[in-house]
Design a protein around this motif. Structure first.
Motif, PDB file in Angstrom:
ATOM      1  N   MET A   1      14.557 145.386  11.385  1.00  0.00           N
ATOM      2  CA  MET A   1      14.118 145.229  10.029  1.00  0.00           C
ATOM      3  C   MET A   1      12.620 144.930   9.978  1.00  0.00           C
ATOM      4  SD  MET A   1      16.499 143.186   7.423  1.00  0.00           S
ATOM      5  CE  MET A   1      16.457 143.520   5.704  1.00  0.00           C
ATOM      6  N   ALA A  26      21.840 150.691   9.328  1.00  0.00           N
ATOM      7  CA  ALA A  26      22.057 150.859   7.885  1.00  0.00           C
ATOM      8  C   ALA A  26      23.528 150.680   7.506  1.00  0.00           C
ATOM      9  CB  ALA A  26      21.548 152.214   7.412  1.00  0.00           C
ATOM     10  N   GLU A  88      20.038 142.191   9.596  1.00  0.00           N
ATOM     11  CA  GLU A  88      20.097 142.671   8.216  1.00  0.00           C
ATOM     12  C   GLU A  88      21.033 141.811   7.378  1.00  0.00           C
ATOM     13  OE1 GLU A  88      18.556 145.528  10.919  1.00  0.00           O
ATOM     14  OE2 GLU A  88      20.579 144.711  10.941  1.00  0.00           O
ATOM     15  N   GLU A  92      20.062 139.406   4.217  1.00  0.00           N
ATOM     16  CA  GLU A  92      20.688 139.687   2.925  1.00  0.00           C
ATOM     17  C   GLU A  92      21.437 138.471   2.392  1.00  0.00           C
ATOM     18  OE1 GLU A  92      21.084 144.422   3.986  1.00  0.00           O
ATOM     19  OE2 GLU A  92      22.821 143.128   4.239  1.00  0.00           O
ATOM     20  N   SER A 163      23.579 150.084   2.158  1.00  0.00           N
ATOM     21  CA  SER A 163      22.909 151.020   3.066  1.00  0.00           C
ATOM     22  C   SER A 163      21.696 151.667   2.406  1.00  0.00           C
ATOM     23  CB  SER A 163      23.888 152.087   3.561  1.00  0.00           C
ATOM     24  OG  SER A 163      24.382 152.863   2.484  1.00  0.00           O
ATOM     25  N   ARG A 166      18.899 149.228   2.617  1.00  0.00           N
ATOM     26  CA  ARG A 166      18.425 149.147   4.013  1.00  0.00           C
ATOM     27  C   ARG A 166      17.575 150.362   4.380  1.00  0.00           C
ATOM     28  NH1 ARG A 166      23.624 146.726   7.424  1.00  0.00           N
ATOM     29  NH2 ARG A 166      23.604 144.645   6.463  1.00  0.00           N
ATOM     30  N   ASP A 169      14.189 150.232   2.739  1.00  0.00           N
ATOM     31  CA  ASP A 169      13.313 149.292   3.437  1.00  0.00           C
ATOM     32  C   ASP A 169      12.704 149.890   4.692  1.00  0.00           C
ATOM     33  OD1 ASP A 169      13.877 147.294   1.577  1.00  0.00           O
ATOM     34  OD2 ASP A 169      15.276 146.228   2.894  1.00  0.00           O
TER      35      ASP A 169
END
Length: 173
Positions: A1, A26, A88, A92, A163, A166, A169
């Motif tokens: 990330m 993802a 991730e 989150e 996803s 993600r 990003d």
């Protein structure tokens, strides 16, 4: 990330293995989704890339879809406490304040997680970055009323939202 964002051109030049390794994050511990989406390359946008991954999920047999759902951690669950979430998922959950629960909130998550898992056989999934802890708890309670097919469909829809965030990003258009 934390790696610099990739460009679509970078991804479109990769072979299947590199593509799956790069984007496997993802879909929680399920790189098979992006590996299969590789067949739709080259991608002209992150949206096209995401659409290809969702087409893979739509075409996947039920057992694979359930395995993807089951690969997700419980919200504010044992993996979060033990700090064994993927980077991730950790970020989150923290974004929704799930790393800063009161004892009462933690107990509520624990009770709802257990009821949900008992009813459906997989963890509750929601795009936590699009919600706060109050909304998440309300959704957990409300979705306990769903039937199995509706909840599988909703879990896949939520995985799609997760996803997409993600991928947005990680990849620049």
């Amino acid at each position: 990330m934390s790696a610099p964002p990739l460009t679509l051109a970078d991804l479109n030049r990769m072979n299947r293995t590199g593509f799956a390794t790069t984007l496997g994050f993802a879909f929680e511990l399920s790189p098979w989704v992006v590996k299969r989406a590789y067949d739709a390359a080259p991608f002209d946008s992150v949206e096209a890339l995401h659409a290809a991954t969702m087409a893979v999920l739509d075409a996947a047999p039920e057992d694979e879809r359930l395995a993807l759902i089951r690969a997700h951690p419980e919200l504010a669950g044992k993996a979060a406490i033990a700090k064994t979430l993927t980077a991730e998922s950790n970020a989150e959950q923290a974004s929704a304040g799930l790393d800063r629960l009161t004892p009462e909130e933690f107990e509520r998550f624990h009770v709802l997680n257990a009821a949900y898992r008992q009813r459906f056989g997989f963890p509750f999934i929601i795009a936590v970055r699009l919600n706060d802890k109050t909304a998440i708890l309300a959704a957990m309670q409300a979705r306990l009323e769903n039937d199995q097919a509706a909840e599988v469909a909703e879990a896949i829809r939520q995985i799609g939202l997760i996803s997409k965030l993600r991928l947005q990003d990680a990849v620049t258009g």
